[in-house]
Design a protein around this motif. Structure first.
Motif, PDB file in Angstrom:
ATOM      1  N   ALA A 290       3.185   5.544 -10.021  1.00  7.57           N
ATOM      2  CA  ALA A 290       3.649   4.761 -10.735  1.00  7.57           C
ATOM      3  C   ALA A 290       4.477   5.147 -12.148  1.00  7.57           C
ATOM      4  O   ALA A 290       5.232   4.684 -12.554  1.00  7.57           O
ATOM      5  CB  ALA A 290       2.990   3.696 -10.898  1.00  7.57           C
ATOM      6  N   ARG A 291       3.846   6.428 -12.451  1.00 12.13           N
ATOM      7  CA  ARG A 291       3.645   6.438 -14.222  1.00 12.13           C
ATOM      8  C   ARG A 291       4.530   7.933 -14.910  1.00 12.13           C
ATOM      9  O   ARG A 291       4.590   8.487 -15.104  1.00 12.13           O
ATOM     10  CB  ARG A 291       2.706   6.855 -14.558  1.00 12.13           C
ATOM     11  N   GLU A 292       4.270   8.660 -12.972  1.00  9.44           N
ATOM     12  CA  GLU A 292       5.264   9.757 -12.859  1.00  9.44           C
ATOM     13  C   GLU A 292       6.530   9.956 -13.559  1.00  9.44           C
ATOM     14  O   GLU A 292       7.193   9.027 -13.304  1.00  9.44           O
ATOM     15  CB  GLU A 292       5.059  10.665 -11.762  1.00  9.44           C
ATOM     16  N   GLU A 293       7.205  10.803 -14.076  1.00  2.08           N
ATOM     17  CA  GLU A 293       8.340  10.845 -14.607  1.00  2.08           C
ATOM     18  C   GLU A 293       9.261  11.332 -13.482  1.00  2.08           C
ATOM     19  O   GLU A 293       8.477  12.586 -12.887  1.00  2.08           O
ATOM     20  CB  GLU A 293       8.573  12.348 -15.335  1.00  2.08           C
ATOM     21  N   PRO A 294      10.496  12.038 -12.839  1.00  4.39           N
ATOM     22  CA  PRO A 294      11.101  13.203 -12.352  1.00  4.39           C
ATOM     23  C   PRO A 294      10.477  14.159 -12.244  1.00  4.39           C
ATOM     24  O   PRO A 294      10.623  15.020 -10.925  1.00  4.39           O
ATOM     25  CB  PRO A 294      12.897  12.502 -12.594  1.00  4.39           C
ATOM     26  N   ALA A 295      10.304  14.674 -13.514  1.00  6.93           N
ATOM     27  CA  ALA A 295      10.132  15.946 -13.608  1.00  6.93           C
ATOM     28  C   ALA A 295       8.967  16.186 -12.945  1.00  6.93           C
ATOM     29  O   ALA A 295       8.695  17.901 -12.861  1.00  6.93           O
ATOM     30  CB  ALA A 295      10.570  16.957 -15.176  1.00  6.93           C
ATOM     31  N   ALA A 296       8.396  15.296 -12.933  1.00  6.28           N
ATOM     32  CA  ALA A 296       6.752  15.800 -12.577  1.00  6.28           C
ATOM     33  C   ALA A 296       6.433  15.628 -10.999  1.00  6.28           C
ATOM     34  O   ALA A 296       5.316  15.797 -10.459  1.00  6.28           O
ATOM     35  CB  ALA A 296       5.690  15.386 -12.812  1.00  6.28           C
ATOM     36  N   ARG A 297       7.813  15.543 -10.236  1.00  5.99           N
ATOM     37  CA  ARG A 297       7.405  15.545  -8.760  1.00  5.99           C
ATOM     38  C   ARG A 297       7.980  16.918  -8.384  1.00  5.99           C
ATOM     39  O   ARG A 297       7.507  18.122  -8.510  1.00  5.99           O
ATOM     40  CB  ARG A 297       8.898  14.905  -8.291  1.00  5.99           C
TER      41      ARG A 297
ATOM     42  N   ALA B 298      -3.310   5.843  -0.884  1.00  2.04           N
ATOM     43  CA  ALA B 298      -3.248   6.520  -1.928  1.00  2.04           C
ATOM     44  C   ALA B 298      -4.978   5.307  -2.651  1.00  2.04           C
ATOM     45  O   ALA B 298      -4.764   4.146  -2.281  1.00  2.04           O
ATOM     46  CB  ALA B 298      -2.211   6.222  -3.131  1.00  2.04           C
ATOM     47  N   ASP B 299      -5.442   6.163  -3.660  1.00  3.34           N
ATOM     48  CA  ASP B 299      -6.588   4.455  -4.465  1.00  3.34           C
ATOM     49  C   ASP B 299      -5.767   4.620  -5.316  1.00  3.34           C
ATOM     50  O   ASP B 299      -4.634   4.559  -5.596  1.00  3.34           O
ATOM     51  CB  ASP B 299      -7.803   5.658  -4.475  1.00  3.34           C
ATOM     52  N   ARG B 300      -6.352   3.651  -5.705  1.00  3.65           N
ATOM     53  CA  ARG B 300      -6.550   3.399  -6.958  1.00  3.65           C
ATOM     54  C   ARG B 300      -5.249   3.944  -8.195  1.00  3.65           C
ATOM     55  O   ARG B 300      -4.188   3.892  -8.748  1.00  3.65           O
ATOM     56  CB  ARG B 300      -7.150   1.848  -8.244  1.00  3.65           C
ATOM     57  N   ASP B 301      -6.098   5.079  -8.366  1.00  5.58           N
ATOM     58  CA  ASP B 301      -5.796   5.740  -9.234  1.00  5.58           C
ATOM     59  C   ASP B 301      -4.750   6.912  -9.198  1.00  5.58           C
ATOM     60  O   ASP B 301      -3.666   7.613  -9.871  1.00  5.58           O
ATOM     61  CB  ASP B 301      -6.811   7.481  -9.885  1.00  5.58           C
ATOM     62  N   ARG B 302      -4.396   7.230  -7.844  1.00  5.65           N
ATOM     63  CA  ARG B 302      -3.282   7.738  -7.205  1.00  5.65           C
ATOM     64  C   ARG B 302      -2.554   7.143  -7.420  1.00  5.65           C
ATOM     65  O   ARG B 302      -1.271   7.382  -7.504  1.00  5.65           O
ATOM     66  CB  ARG B 302      -3.755   8.691  -6.092  1.00  5.65           C
TER      67      ARG B 302
ATOM     68  N   LYS C  73       0.829  -1.159   0.013  1.00  2.00           N
ATOM     69  CA  LYS C  73       0.291   0.122  -0.145  1.00  2.00           C
ATOM     70  C   LYS C  73       0.736   1.431   0.033  1.00  2.00           C
ATOM     71  O   LYS C  73       2.222   0.934   0.714  1.00  2.00           O
ATOM     72  CB  LYS C  73      -0.751  -0.126   1.682  1.00  2.00           C
ATOM     73  N   ALA C  74      -0.035   2.244  -0.679  1.00  2.00           N
ATOM     74  CA  ALA C  74       1.000   3.663  -0.442  1.00  2.00           C
ATOM     75  C   ALA C  74       0.533   4.443   0.338  1.00  2.00           C
ATOM     76  O   ALA C  74      -0.641   5.403  -0.175  1.00  2.00           O
ATOM     77  CB  ALA C  74       1.179   3.943  -2.353  1.00  2.00           C
ATOM     78  N   PRO C  75       1.079   4.699   1.184  1.00  2.00           N
ATOM     79  CA  PRO C  75       0.181   5.810   2.161  1.00  2.00           C
ATOM     80  C   PRO C  75       0.804   7.424   2.169  1.00  2.00           C
ATOM     81  O   PRO C  75       1.156   7.626   0.884  1.00  2.00           O
ATOM     82  CB  PRO C  75       1.606   5.862   3.655  1.00  2.00           C
ATOM     83  N   ILE C  76      -0.130   8.145   1.527  1.00  2.00           N
ATOM     84  CA  ILE C  76      -0.226   9.545   1.308  1.00  2.00           C
ATOM     85  C   ILE C  76      -0.363  10.572   2.656  1.00  2.00           C
ATOM     86  O   ILE C  76      -1.151  10.226   3.893  1.00  2.00           O
ATOM     87  CB  ILE C  76      -0.830   9.867  -0.189  1.00  2.00           C
ATOM     88  N   ARG C  77      -0.158  11.914   2.576  1.00  2.00           N
ATOM     89  CA  ARG C  77      -0.234  12.459   3.399  1.00  2.00           C
ATOM     90  C   ARG C  77      -1.945  13.881   2.724  1.00  2.00           C
ATOM     91  O   ARG C  77      -1.649  13.891   2.179  1.00  2.00           O
ATOM     92  CB  ARG C  77       1.043  13.603   3.742  1.00  2.00           C
ATOM     93  N   LEU C  78      -2.558  13.510   4.063  1.00  2.00           N
ATOM     94  CA  LEU C  78      -4.017  14.616   4.292  1.00  2.00           C
ATOM     95  C   LEU C  78      -3.593  15.732   5.102  1.00  2.00           C
ATOM     96  O   LEU C  78      -2.247  15.962   5.133  1.00  2.00           O
ATOM     97  CB  LEU C  78      -4.977  14.216   4.567  1.00  2.00           C
ATOM     98  N   SER C  79      -4.060  16.247   4.905  1.00  2.00           N
ATOM     99  CA  SER C  79      -3.384  18.118   6.130  1.00  2.00           C
ATOM    100  C   SER C  79      -3.815  17.308   7.486  1.00  2.00           C
ATOM    101  O   SER C  79      -4.623  16.421   8.777  1.00  2.00           O
ATOM    102  CB  SER C  79      -4.658  19.153   5.849  1.00  2.00           C
TER     103      SER C  79
END
Length: 438
Positions: free
Chosen positions: A154-161, A145-149, A133-139
Protein backbone atom coordinates in the motif's frame (compact mmCIF):
# COMPACT_ATOMS: atom_id res chain seq x y z
CA UNK A 1 11.75 -12.78 -14.86
CA UNK A 2 13.93 -14.41 -17.47
CA UNK A 3 11.30 -15.97 -19.72
CA UNK A 4 11.57 -14.40 -23.16
CA UNK A 5 7.89 -14.98 -24.00
CA UNK A 6 6.95 -12.32 -21.46
CA UNK A 7 8.78 -9.67 -23.48
CA UNK A 8 8.04 -10.99 -26.96
CA UNK A 9 5.73 -9.10 -29.29
CA UNK A 10 2.42 -10.73 -30.21
CA UNK A 11 3.81 -11.47 -33.68
CA UNK A 12 6.72 -13.38 -32.13
CA UNK A 13 4.47 -15.55 -29.96
CA UNK A 14 4.07 -18.68 -32.05
CA UNK A 15 2.68 -22.07 -31.10
CA UNK A 16 6.07 -23.59 -31.97
CA UNK A 17 7.82 -21.43 -29.36
CA UNK A 18 5.19 -22.29 -26.76
CA UNK A 19 5.49 -26.02 -27.49
CA UNK A 20 9.26 -25.74 -27.17
CA UNK A 21 8.88 -24.05 -23.77
CA UNK A 22 6.44 -26.69 -22.52
CA UNK A 23 8.74 -29.49 -23.72
CA UNK A 24 11.77 -28.26 -21.82
CA UNK A 25 12.46 -30.65 -18.92
CA UNK A 26 13.81 -27.83 -16.74
CA UNK A 27 10.77 -25.58 -17.26
CA UNK A 28 8.55 -25.98 -14.22
CA UNK A 29 6.03 -23.71 -12.58
CA UNK A 30 7.66 -20.96 -10.55
CA UNK A 31 7.11 -17.53 -9.06
CA UNK A 32 6.56 -16.06 -12.52
CA UNK A 33 5.21 -18.94 -14.61
CA UNK A 34 2.18 -21.18 -14.37
CA UNK A 35 0.46 -23.65 -16.69
CA UNK A 36 -3.30 -24.20 -16.71
CA UNK A 37 -5.08 -26.94 -18.65
CA UNK A 38 -8.25 -24.81 -18.80
CA UNK A 39 -9.99 -21.96 -17.05
CA UNK A 40 -10.62 -22.36 -13.32
CA UNK A 41 -11.57 -19.96 -10.54
CA UNK A 42 -8.09 -20.26 -9.03
CA UNK A 43 -6.63 -18.70 -12.20
CA UNK A 44 -7.97 -15.28 -11.20
CA UNK A 45 -6.32 -15.61 -7.79
CA UNK A 46 -3.02 -16.46 -9.49
CA UNK A 47 -3.28 -13.29 -11.59
CA UNK A 48 -3.72 -11.19 -8.43
CA UNK A 49 -0.88 -13.02 -6.67
CA UNK A 50 1.51 -12.38 -9.56
CA UNK A 51 0.42 -8.73 -9.75
CA UNK A 52 1.16 -8.28 -6.04
CA UNK A 53 4.57 -9.93 -6.31
CA UNK A 54 6.88 -9.97 -9.34
CA UNK A 55 4.43 -10.27 -12.22
CA UNK A 56 4.50 -13.27 -14.49
CA UNK A 57 2.84 -15.30 -17.19
CA UNK A 58 0.09 -17.92 -17.23
CA UNK A 59 -0.26 -20.24 -20.22
CA UNK A 60 -3.83 -21.54 -20.47
CA UNK A 61 -4.22 -24.66 -22.57
CA UNK A 62 -1.16 -26.49 -21.23
CA UNK A 63 -1.28 -29.18 -18.54
CA UNK A 64 0.86 -28.40 -15.50
CA UNK A 65 2.26 -31.94 -15.59
CA UNK A 66 3.48 -33.95 -18.55
CA UNK A 67 1.73 -37.32 -18.37
CA UNK A 68 3.34 -40.20 -20.34
CA UNK A 69 1.62 -40.74 -23.68
CA UNK A 70 -0.46 -37.54 -23.52
CA UNK A 71 -0.08 -34.21 -25.31
CA UNK A 72 0.77 -31.52 -22.78
CA UNK A 73 -0.24 -28.63 -25.08
CA UNK A 74 -3.95 -29.34 -25.55
CA UNK A 75 -5.29 -25.85 -26.26
CA UNK A 76 -8.57 -24.13 -25.41
CA UNK A 77 -11.24 -22.06 -27.08
CA UNK A 78 -9.49 -18.69 -26.93
CA UNK A 79 -12.44 -16.30 -26.91
CA UNK A 80 -14.44 -18.31 -24.38
CA UNK A 81 -11.42 -18.57 -22.08
CA UNK A 82 -10.54 -14.88 -22.30
CA UNK A 83 -14.16 -13.90 -21.61
CA UNK A 84 -14.22 -16.07 -18.48
CA UNK A 85 -10.93 -14.70 -17.15
CA UNK A 86 -11.88 -11.08 -17.87
CA UNK A 87 -15.27 -11.54 -16.21
CA UNK A 88 -13.64 -13.08 -13.13
CA UNK A 89 -11.19 -10.18 -12.89
CA UNK A 90 -13.95 -7.59 -13.08
CA UNK A 91 -16.07 -9.34 -10.46
CA UNK A 92 -13.36 -10.24 -7.93
CA UNK A 93 -10.64 -7.60 -8.13
CA UNK A 94 -10.61 -4.47 -6.00
CA UNK A 95 -9.95 -2.25 -7.84
CA UNK A 96 -11.12 -3.82 -11.14
CA UNK A 97 -8.20 -4.63 -13.44
CA UNK A 98 -7.34 -6.94 -16.33
CA UNK A 99 -3.99 -8.36 -17.43
CA UNK A 100 -2.98 -8.67 -21.09
CA UNK A 101 -4.41 -11.57 -23.12
CA UNK A 102 -2.72 -12.92 -26.24
CA UNK A 103 -4.33 -15.90 -28.02
CA UNK A 104 -1.79 -18.06 -29.88
CA UNK A 105 -3.66 -20.32 -32.36
CA UNK A 106 -2.66 -23.82 -33.38
CA UNK A 107 -1.56 -24.19 -36.99
CA UNK A 108 -3.62 -27.34 -37.61
CA UNK A 109 -6.98 -25.70 -38.33
CA UNK A 110 -8.64 -27.07 -35.16
CA UNK A 111 -9.49 -23.57 -33.93
CA UNK A 112 -7.81 -24.23 -30.60
CA UNK A 113 -5.25 -21.90 -29.03
CA UNK A 114 -3.01 -21.35 -26.04
CA UNK A 115 -3.99 -18.17 -24.23
CA UNK A 116 -0.99 -16.26 -22.90
CA UNK A 117 -1.93 -14.18 -19.85
CA UNK A 118 0.71 -11.55 -19.07
CA UNK A 119 0.66 -9.99 -15.61
CA UNK A 120 2.79 -6.84 -15.44
CA UNK A 121 3.47 -5.86 -11.83
CA UNK A 122 4.47 -2.36 -12.98
CA UNK A 123 1.02 -1.71 -14.41
CA UNK A 124 -1.24 -3.46 -11.90
CA UNK A 125 -2.88 -1.30 -9.16
CA UNK A 126 -1.13 -2.72 -6.10
CA UNK A 127 -2.31 -4.01 -3.73
CA UNK A 128 -4.81 -5.92 -5.85
CA UNK A 129 -7.40 -7.31 -3.43
CA UNK A 130 -9.80 -10.25 -3.54
CA UNK A 131 -12.36 -10.19 -0.71
CA UNK A 132 -10.19 -7.70 1.20
CA UNK A 133 -7.16 -10.00 1.02
CA UNK A 134 -4.02 -9.57 -1.10
CA UNK A 135 -2.84 -12.81 -2.72
CA UNK A 136 0.91 -13.07 -3.23
CA UNK A 137 3.08 -15.51 -5.15
CA UNK A 138 5.43 -17.96 -3.48
CA UNK A 139 7.48 -20.60 -5.29
CA UNK A 140 4.99 -22.16 -7.71
CA UNK A 141 1.94 -21.48 -5.51
CA UNK A 142 -0.25 -18.73 -4.11
CA UNK A 143 -0.47 -17.45 -0.55
CA UNK A 144 -1.90 -14.41 1.26
CA UNK A 145 0.02 -11.30 2.26
CA UNK A 146 0.42 -10.78 5.97
CA UNK A 147 -0.12 -7.37 7.59
CA UNK A 148 3.43 -6.14 7.02
CA UNK A 149 3.48 -7.20 3.37
CA UNK A 150 0.07 -5.61 2.78
CA UNK A 151 1.24 -2.31 4.30
CA UNK A 152 4.36 -2.45 2.15
CA UNK A 153 2.27 -2.87 -1.00
CA UNK A 154 0.00 0.00 0.00
CA UNK A 155 2.88 2.37 0.73
CA UNK A 156 5.18 1.62 -2.18
CA UNK A 157 5.94 4.21 -4.78
CA UNK A 158 5.61 3.32 -8.48
CA UNK A 159 9.41 3.46 -8.80
CA UNK A 160 9.73 0.80 -6.11
CA UNK A 161 8.03 -1.85 -8.20
CA UNK A 162 9.56 -4.62 -10.25
CA UNK A 163 11.97 -3.42 -12.90
CA UNK A 164 10.93 -3.92 -16.52
CA UNK A 165 12.80 -6.38 -18.70
CA UNK A 166 15.17 -3.73 -20.09
CA UNK A 167 17.85 -3.36 -17.43
CA UNK A 168 21.12 -1.60 -18.03
CA UNK A 169 24.65 -1.78 -16.68
CA UNK A 170 27.16 1.01 -16.26
CA UNK A 171 29.51 1.59 -19.16
CA UNK A 172 33.09 0.48 -18.33
CA UNK A 173 36.31 2.47 -18.60
CA UNK A 174 39.68 1.27 -19.85
CA UNK A 175 42.39 1.34 -17.23
CA UNK A 176 45.30 3.72 -17.87
CA UNK A 177 48.87 3.84 -16.68
CA UNK A 178 50.59 6.79 -14.98
CA UNK A 179 51.18 8.40 -18.37
CA UNK A 180 47.49 8.21 -19.24
CA UNK A 181 47.91 5.44 -21.82
CA UNK A 182 45.42 2.57 -22.05
CA UNK A 183 46.69 -0.71 -20.64
CA UNK A 184 44.29 -2.97 -22.59
CA UNK A 185 43.04 -3.41 -26.16
CA UNK A 186 39.40 -3.40 -25.13
CA UNK A 187 37.01 -4.11 -22.31
CA UNK A 188 33.69 -5.81 -22.83
CA UNK A 189 30.95 -5.64 -20.20
CA UNK A 190 27.52 -7.13 -19.71
CA UNK A 191 25.42 -7.91 -16.64
CA UNK A 192 22.04 -7.49 -15.04
CA UNK A 193 20.22 -6.35 -11.91
CA UNK A 194 18.77 -8.86 -9.48
CA UNK A 195 15.84 -8.36 -7.13
CA UNK A 196 16.63 -8.96 -3.46
CA UNK A 197 14.87 -11.39 -1.18
CA UNK A 198 14.22 -10.54 2.45
CA UNK A 199 17.25 -12.37 3.84
CA UNK A 200 19.49 -11.20 1.00
CA UNK A 201 18.69 -7.60 1.90
CA UNK A 202 20.41 -7.82 5.29
CA UNK A 203 22.70 -10.81 5.62
CA UNK A 204 26.38 -10.74 4.58
CA UNK A 205 27.56 -12.98 1.77
CA UNK A 206 28.44 -16.49 2.76
CA UNK A 207 31.95 -17.68 1.98
CA UNK A 208 30.45 -20.98 0.87
CA UNK A 209 28.04 -19.41 -1.59
CA UNK A 210 30.75 -17.22 -3.12
CA UNK A 211 33.01 -20.28 -3.44
CA UNK A 212 30.12 -22.20 -5.02
CA UNK A 213 29.61 -19.39 -7.55
CA UNK A 214 33.32 -19.54 -8.41
CA UNK A 215 33.06 -23.30 -8.97
CA UNK A 216 30.01 -22.84 -11.17
CA UNK A 217 31.85 -20.25 -13.27
CA UNK A 218 34.90 -22.50 -13.60
CA UNK A 219 32.69 -25.36 -14.80
CA UNK A 220 30.76 -23.15 -17.24
CA UNK A 221 31.45 -22.28 -20.88
CA UNK A 222 33.26 -19.10 -19.83
CA UNK A 223 36.87 -20.36 -19.37
CA UNK A 224 36.90 -22.11 -22.77
CA UNK A 225 35.57 -18.95 -24.45
CA UNK A 226 38.30 -16.89 -22.79
CA UNK A 227 40.94 -19.34 -23.97
CA UNK A 228 39.57 -19.07 -27.52
CA UNK A 229 39.82 -15.28 -27.34
CA UNK A 230 43.45 -15.72 -26.23
CA UNK A 231 44.14 -17.50 -29.52
CA UNK A 232 46.55 -19.87 -27.75
CA UNK A 233 48.51 -16.91 -26.39
CA UNK A 234 48.79 -18.61 -23.01
CA UNK A 235 49.21 -22.13 -21.74
CA UNK A 236 47.98 -21.67 -18.20
CA UNK A 237 45.54 -19.57 -16.23
CA UNK A 238 44.12 -19.05 -12.79
CA UNK A 239 40.59 -20.21 -12.18
CA UNK A 240 37.85 -17.85 -11.05
CA UNK A 241 38.70 -16.92 -7.47
CA UNK A 242 38.29 -14.01 -5.10
CA UNK A 243 40.75 -11.24 -5.88
CA UNK A 244 40.87 -7.54 -5.15
CA UNK A 245 38.02 -5.67 -3.47
CA UNK A 246 35.88 -8.25 -1.62
CA UNK A 247 33.65 -7.31 1.30
CA UNK A 248 30.64 -8.67 3.17
CA UNK A 249 28.33 -7.45 0.40
CA UNK A 250 30.70 -7.50 -2.57
CA UNK A 251 32.19 -10.56 -4.28
CA UNK A 252 34.80 -10.09 -7.00
CA UNK A 253 35.84 -13.26 -8.83
CA UNK A 254 38.77 -13.01 -11.24
CA UNK A 255 40.09 -15.28 -14.00
CA UNK A 256 43.54 -14.53 -15.43
CA UNK A 257 45.54 -15.91 -18.31
CA UNK A 258 49.22 -16.27 -17.45
CA UNK A 259 52.24 -15.59 -19.64
CA UNK A 260 55.95 -14.97 -19.15
CA UNK A 261 55.95 -11.83 -21.30
CA UNK A 262 55.86 -8.14 -20.29
CA UNK A 263 52.07 -8.58 -20.55
CA UNK A 264 51.50 -11.14 -17.77
CA UNK A 265 47.73 -11.38 -18.23
CA UNK A 266 46.75 -11.36 -21.93
CA UNK A 267 43.13 -12.05 -20.99
CA UNK A 268 41.33 -11.26 -17.77
CA UNK A 269 37.71 -11.75 -16.72
CA UNK A 270 36.02 -10.27 -13.66
CA UNK A 271 32.59 -11.27 -12.33
CA UNK A 272 31.36 -8.92 -9.63
CA UNK A 273 28.26 -9.34 -7.45
CA UNK A 274 27.33 -6.30 -5.36
CA UNK A 275 24.51 -6.37 -2.82
CA UNK A 276 22.98 -3.04 -1.75
CA UNK A 277 24.09 -1.66 1.60
CA UNK A 278 21.90 -2.54 4.56
CA UNK A 279 21.45 1.00 5.84
CA UNK A 280 19.35 3.35 3.79
CA UNK A 281 18.17 0.55 1.50
CA UNK A 282 14.67 0.86 0.04
CA UNK A 283 12.25 -2.00 -0.56
CA UNK A 284 13.23 -1.90 -4.24
CA UNK A 285 16.90 -2.58 -3.53
CA UNK A 286 18.72 -4.38 -6.30
CA UNK A 287 21.87 -6.43 -6.46
CA UNK A 288 24.07 -5.95 -9.51
CA UNK A 289 25.99 -8.60 -11.42
CA UNK A 290 28.61 -7.36 -13.89
CA UNK A 291 30.79 -9.44 -16.19
CA UNK A 292 33.92 -7.80 -17.59
CA UNK A 293 36.39 -9.23 -20.10
CA UNK A 294 39.66 -7.29 -20.49
CA UNK A 295 41.79 -8.29 -23.45
CA UNK A 296 45.45 -7.46 -24.02
CA UNK A 297 46.20 -9.92 -26.82
CA UNK A 298 47.38 -7.20 -29.19
CA UNK A 299 49.81 -5.86 -26.61
CA UNK A 300 50.95 -9.39 -25.85
CA UNK A 301 51.59 -10.01 -29.55
CA UNK A 302 53.68 -6.84 -29.79
CA UNK A 303 55.75 -7.79 -26.76
CA UNK A 304 56.07 -11.51 -27.40
CA UNK A 305 55.67 -12.43 -31.05
CA UNK A 306 53.83 -15.76 -30.73
CA UNK A 307 50.35 -14.79 -31.86
CA UNK A 308 49.09 -14.24 -35.39
CA UNK A 309 51.39 -13.78 -38.37
CA UNK A 310 55.03 -12.86 -37.46
CA UNK A 311 55.91 -9.35 -38.51
CA UNK A 312 52.30 -8.27 -38.92
CA UNK A 313 50.26 -6.21 -36.50
CA UNK A 314 47.86 -8.47 -34.60
CA UNK A 315 44.14 -8.11 -35.20
CA UNK A 316 41.33 -10.04 -33.54
CA UNK A 317 39.62 -12.73 -35.66
CA UNK A 318 35.87 -12.18 -35.70
CA UNK A 319 35.15 -15.89 -34.94
CA UNK A 320 37.10 -15.54 -31.68
CA UNK A 321 34.86 -12.64 -30.62
CA UNK A 322 31.81 -14.63 -31.68
CA UNK A 323 32.82 -17.59 -29.51
CA UNK A 324 33.54 -15.24 -26.60
CA UNK A 325 30.09 -13.64 -26.76
CA UNK A 326 28.40 -17.02 -27.01
CA UNK A 327 30.37 -18.30 -24.05
CA UNK A 328 29.40 -15.29 -21.93
CA UNK A 329 25.70 -15.57 -22.77
CA UNK A 330 25.68 -19.31 -22.20
CA UNK A 331 27.27 -18.76 -18.81
CA UNK A 332 24.66 -16.19 -17.75
CA UNK A 333 21.88 -18.77 -18.22
CA UNK A 334 23.86 -21.75 -16.93
CA UNK A 335 21.53 -23.35 -14.32
CA UNK A 336 24.33 -23.78 -11.78
CA UNK A 337 25.56 -20.19 -12.14
CA UNK A 338 21.99 -18.86 -11.93
CA UNK A 339 21.28 -21.03 -8.88
CA UNK A 340 24.25 -19.61 -6.98
CA UNK A 341 23.37 -16.01 -7.83
CA UNK A 342 19.82 -16.70 -6.66
CA UNK A 343 21.17 -18.23 -3.45
CA UNK A 344 23.30 -15.15 -2.73
CA UNK A 345 20.37 -12.77 -3.30
CA UNK A 346 17.77 -15.05 -1.65
CA UNK A 347 15.36 -15.19 -4.61
CA UNK A 348 13.85 -17.80 -6.88
CA UNK A 349 16.20 -18.66 -9.80
CA UNK A 350 13.34 -17.76 -12.16
CA UNK A 351 13.81 -14.10 -11.16
CA UNK A 352 17.46 -13.92 -12.24
CA UNK A 353 17.29 -11.83 -15.39
CA UNK A 354 19.07 -12.40 -18.68
CA UNK A 355 21.55 -9.77 -19.90
CA UNK A 356 19.88 -7.08 -21.98
CA UNK A 357 22.90 -4.96 -22.82
CA UNK A 358 26.51 -5.26 -23.92
CA UNK A 359 29.21 -2.55 -23.78
CA UNK A 360 32.44 -2.48 -25.74
CA UNK A 361 35.15 0.14 -25.17
CA UNK A 362 38.34 -0.11 -27.27
CA UNK A 363 41.61 1.80 -27.20
CA UNK A 364 41.36 2.53 -30.94
CA UNK A 365 38.90 2.38 -33.79
CA UNK A 366 37.13 -0.96 -34.02
CA UNK A 367 38.03 -1.28 -37.71
CA UNK A 368 41.70 -1.25 -36.64
CA UNK A 369 41.03 -3.92 -34.03
CA UNK A 370 39.45 -6.59 -36.25
CA UNK A 371 41.10 -8.89 -38.76
CA UNK A 372 39.76 -7.68 -42.09
CA UNK A 373 39.33 -10.96 -43.98
CA UNK A 374 36.33 -10.12 -46.19
CA UNK A 375 35.47 -6.95 -44.29
CA UNK A 376 35.67 -3.74 -46.30
CA UNK A 377 35.75 -0.17 -45.07
CA UNK A 378 32.93 2.15 -46.11
CA UNK A 379 34.44 5.41 -47.45
CA UNK A 380 34.02 8.37 -45.08
CA UNK A 381 31.93 6.24 -42.68
CA UNK A 382 33.46 7.80 -39.57
CA UNK A 383 35.09 6.20 -36.56
CA UNK A 384 33.84 3.99 -33.76
CA UNK A 385 35.77 2.84 -30.70
CA UNK A 386 33.05 0.56 -29.32
CA UNK A 387 29.39 0.95 -28.59
CA UNK A 388 26.34 -0.13 -26.62
CA UNK A 389 24.52 -3.18 -27.95
CA UNK A 390 20.96 -3.87 -26.86
CA UNK A 391 19.56 -7.40 -26.62
CA UNK A 392 16.34 -8.54 -28.23
CA UNK A 393 14.03 -9.26 -25.26
CA UNK A 394 12.05 -11.74 -27.35
CA UNK A 395 15.03 -14.09 -27.58
CA UNK A 396 15.49 -16.80 -24.96
CA UNK A 397 19.20 -17.17 -24.29
CA UNK A 398 18.67 -20.70 -22.97
CA UNK A 399 17.95 -21.72 -26.55
CA UNK A 400 21.04 -22.30 -28.71
CA UNK A 401 19.47 -20.86 -31.86
CA UNK A 402 18.23 -17.74 -30.04
CA UNK A 403 21.62 -17.27 -28.39
CA UNK A 404 23.37 -17.49 -31.75
CA UNK A 405 20.89 -15.06 -33.29
CA UNK A 406 21.64 -12.53 -30.54
CA UNK A 407 25.41 -12.84 -31.00
CA UNK A 408 25.08 -12.53 -34.77
CA UNK A 409 22.97 -9.38 -34.37
CA UNK A 410 25.58 -7.84 -32.07
CA UNK A 411 28.39 -8.59 -34.50
CA UNK A 412 26.46 -7.13 -37.43
CA UNK A 413 25.90 -3.96 -35.41
CA UNK A 414 29.58 -3.90 -34.43
CA UNK A 415 30.63 -4.05 -38.08
CA UNK A 416 28.20 -1.43 -39.34
CA UNK A 417 28.94 0.99 -36.48
CA UNK A 418 32.65 0.59 -37.28
CA UNK A 419 31.98 1.54 -40.91
CA UNK A 420 32.61 -1.96 -42.27
CA UNK A 421 30.66 -4.13 -44.69
CA UNK A 422 30.90 -7.89 -45.01
CA UNK A 423 30.31 -8.78 -41.35
CA UNK A 424 27.02 -10.49 -42.14
CA UNK A 425 28.61 -12.71 -44.80
CA UNK A 426 31.59 -13.43 -42.53
CA UNK A 427 29.34 -14.56 -39.67
CA UNK A 428 27.19 -16.68 -41.99
CA UNK A 429 30.31 -18.32 -43.42
CA UNK A 430 31.60 -19.15 -39.96
CA UNK A 431 28.23 -20.57 -38.89
CA UNK A 432 28.14 -22.76 -42.01
CA UNK A 433 31.65 -24.07 -41.36
CA UNK A 434 30.85 -25.04 -37.74
CA UNK A 435 27.37 -26.50 -38.42
CA UNK A 436 27.31 -30.26 -37.70
CA UNK A 437 27.23 -32.39 -40.84
CA UNK A 438 24.34 -34.78 -41.28
Amino acid sequence: MNNSLFAASAADLTIERIRALAARPDQVESLTLEFKREYSKSLVTTIAAMANTYGGMILVGISDKAEPGTERVAGVDAQETIDKIASGCREKFDPPWEPTFIPVPFADGTGRSVVVVRVDANVAPRPLLIELKAPIRLSGQNSTADRDRLLQLAREEPAARVLPMGQNVMSPNLERDQEGKCTADFILRTGFNVLMGEAGAWRPMSERTVAALARALNNSAFPAALHTLGHQSFSSSTSFQQHGYNRSRTARLVYRALSDSPVPHPVEAVVTVVLPEVYGTSTAALATVTIDVISRIRRYADAFDKVGVPGEEYRYPVPNLLDLLEGILKTTVDPKVVAEIARITDIDPALVAQPRELHLVADRQVKELLRTEILQEIPEAGASAGGVFRANPALDLHDIADRQEQVDDWLRQLGLDAGLTGMEALVESYRASTRPRR
